[in-house]
Design a protein around this motif. Structure first.
Motif, PDB file in Angstrom:
ATOM      1  N   VAL A 150       1.029 -16.513   3.506  1.00  0.00           N
ATOM      2  CA  VAL A 150       2.177 -17.752   3.734  1.00  0.00           C
ATOM      3  C   VAL A 150       1.906 -18.840   2.959  1.00  0.00           C
ATOM      4  N   LYS A 151       2.938 -19.460   2.228  1.00  0.00           N
ATOM      5  CA  LYS A 151       2.939 -20.464   1.604  1.00  0.00           C
ATOM      6  C   LYS A 151       4.297 -21.045   1.708  1.00  0.00           C
ATOM      7  N   GLN A 152       4.396 -22.614   2.107  1.00  0.00           N
ATOM      8  CA  GLN A 152       5.439 -23.252   2.083  1.00  0.00           C
ATOM      9  C   GLN A 152       6.464 -22.566   3.277  1.00  0.00           C
ATOM     10  N   ASP A 153       5.809 -22.018   4.362  1.00  0.00           N
ATOM     11  CA  ASP A 153       6.822 -21.428   5.265  1.00  0.00           C
ATOM     12  C   ASP A 153       7.506 -20.003   4.955  1.00  0.00           C
ATOM     13  N   HIS A 154       6.862 -19.493   3.634  1.00  0.00           N
ATOM     14  CA  HIS A 154       7.652 -18.391   3.260  1.00  0.00           C
ATOM     15  C   HIS A 154       6.497 -17.369   3.227  1.00  0.00           C
ATOM     16  N   ARG A 155       6.545 -15.966   3.256  1.00  0.00           N
ATOM     17  CA  ARG A 155       5.837 -15.012   3.061  1.00  0.00           C
ATOM     18  C   ARG A 155       5.966 -14.303   1.920  1.00  0.00           C
ATOM     19  N   PHE A 156       4.970 -14.094   1.400  1.00  0.00           N
ATOM     20  CA  PHE A 156       4.792 -13.555  -0.127  1.00  0.00           C
ATOM     21  C   PHE A 156       3.861 -12.394   0.009  1.00  0.00           C
ATOM     22  N   PRO A 157       4.056 -11.039  -0.504  1.00  0.00           N
ATOM     23  CA  PRO A 157       3.345  -9.924  -0.728  1.00  0.00           C
ATOM     24  C   PRO A 157       2.100 -10.347  -1.953  1.00  0.00           C
ATOM     25  N   VAL A 158       0.897 -10.093  -2.081  1.00  0.00           N
ATOM     26  CA  VAL A 158       0.197 -10.323  -3.204  1.00  0.00           C
ATOM     27  C   VAL A 158      -0.857  -9.050  -3.423  1.00  0.00           C
ATOM     28  N   ALA A 159      -1.045  -8.435  -4.403  1.00  0.00           N
ATOM     29  CA  ALA A 159      -1.977  -7.575  -4.522  1.00  0.00           C
ATOM     30  C   ALA A 159      -3.350  -8.124  -5.099  1.00  0.00           C
ATOM     31  N   ALA A 160      -4.413  -7.568  -4.448  1.00  0.00           N
ATOM     32  CA  ALA A 160      -5.793  -8.084  -4.970  1.00  0.00           C
ATOM     33  C   ALA A 160      -6.647  -6.785  -5.138  1.00  0.00           C
ATOM     34  N   ILE A 161      -7.714  -6.791  -5.941  1.00  0.00           N
ATOM     35  CA  ILE A 161      -8.520  -5.753  -6.137  1.00  0.00           C
ATOM     36  C   ILE A 161     -10.006  -5.803  -5.116  1.00  0.00           C
ATOM     37  N   ALA A 162     -10.281  -4.649  -4.558  1.00  0.00           N
ATOM     38  CA  ALA A 162     -11.580  -4.609  -3.933  1.00  0.00           C
ATOM     39  C   ALA A 162     -12.372  -3.618  -4.359  1.00  0.00           C
ATOM     40  N   ASP A 163     -13.685  -3.676  -4.324  1.00  0.00           N
ATOM     41  CA  ASP A 163     -14.574  -2.591  -4.660  1.00  0.00           C
ATOM     42  C   ASP A 163     -14.431  -1.411  -3.946  1.00  0.00           C
ATOM     43  N   LYS A 164     -14.536  -1.684  -2.731  1.00  0.00           N
ATOM     44  CA  LYS A 164     -14.444  -0.630  -1.654  1.00  0.00           C
ATOM     45  C   LYS A 164     -14.080  -1.221  -0.452  1.00  0.00           C
ATOM     46  N   VAL A 165     -12.840  -0.423   0.476  1.00  0.00           N
ATOM     47  CA  VAL A 165     -12.530  -0.700   1.556  1.00  0.00           C
ATOM     48  C   VAL A 165     -13.508  -0.074   2.650  1.00  0.00           C
ATOM     49  N   ASN A 166     -13.967  -0.853   3.523  1.00  0.00           N
ATOM     50  CA  ASN A 166     -14.856  -0.307   4.611  1.00  0.00           C
ATOM     51  C   ASN A 166     -14.405   0.219   5.884  1.00  0.00           C
ATOM     52  N   ASP A 167     -13.935  -0.633   6.509  1.00  0.00           N
ATOM     53  CA  ASP A 167     -13.647  -0.385   7.794  1.00  0.00           C
ATOM     54  C   ASP A 167     -12.578  -1.143   8.573  1.00  0.00           C
TER      55      ASP A 167
END
Length: 158
Positions: free
Chosen positions: A81-98
Motif C-alpha cells: 500500500v502506497k499513497q492509499d493505493h494497492r500495488f503488487p510487487v514481486a520479490a525473491i526469497a531463497d526459500k519459503v518456509n511455512d
C-alpha cells in the motif's frame, strides 16, 4: 489474544515473516526478463496474471549479498500500500518456509544493533524454537520507485 497468520521465508541466513494479508501468491522459480537501465536491486520483470511486475532482489535490498548466484529461488508476490493505493510487487526469497500463527503479544521491538539493512523494514521480532524471526513491515520495504520502475520502463520494453 490476537493471533495473526504469517508466511515465513529465508533470505541468506535470516528468517523473515510477513502477514499473509500482504501476500498474493508464492511462485516457484520462473524466468525473469532482465531489463537494461534498471536500479541494481531490480532483477527484471515477470508477467503475473497479465500484469508486468518488477522483481526485487530482496537479498540486495537487505544487504544480504553473497557471492553465489541463486540456483533455486521463489518469487513472493506482495500487495503493497502506497499513497492509499494497492500495488503488487514481486520479490525473491531463497526459500519459503511455512505459514505460522503468531500472538501479537509475542512480537517484540527489534533491539538496537548494527543491522546491515534499514531497521524501518522490521516491525518487530519473535523467538520460535531456537531462532529469531524478523517481522517485516512490507509497506516500508518497497518504495514507490521500486513499484513504478516498470511504468518508466514500459516504453523501452515494448
Amino acid at each position: 489474544m490476537d493471533r495473526e497468520t504469517y508466511l515465513t521465508f529465508i533470505l541468506g541466513q535470516e528468517l523473515f515473516a510477513v502477514n499473509v494479508s500482504n501476500v498474493l501468491e508464492v511462485l516457484e522459480q520462473q524466468h525473469i526478463t532482465r531489463v537494461p537501465k534498471t536500479p541494481e536491486h531490480i532483477m527484471g520483470i515477470i508477467n503475473f496474471r497479465g500484469e508486468i511486475l518488477p522483481v526485487i532482489n530482496t537479498r540486495q535490498k537487505f544487504n544480504l549479498i553473497s557471492g553465489e548466484e541463486l540456483q533455486k529461488y521463489y518469487i513472493i508476490i506482495f500487495e503493497v500500500v502506497k499513497q492509499d493505493h494497492r500495488f503488487p510487487v514481486a520479490a525473491i526469497a531463497d526459500k519459503v518456509n511455512d505459514v505460522i500463527e503468531i500472538n501479537t503479544s509475542e512480537i517484540k521491538p527489534l533491539p538496537e544493533m548494527g543491522l546491515n539493512y534499514n531497521v524501518n523494514f522490521i516491525a518487530g521480532t519473535i523467538r520460535r524454537d531456537d531462532s529469531f524471526i524478523m517481522i517485516l513491515n512490507i509497506d516500508k520495504v518497497f518504495s514507490l520507485s521500486d513499484i513504478e520502475v516498470t511504468n518508466q520502463l514500459l516504453p523501452e520494453i515494448i
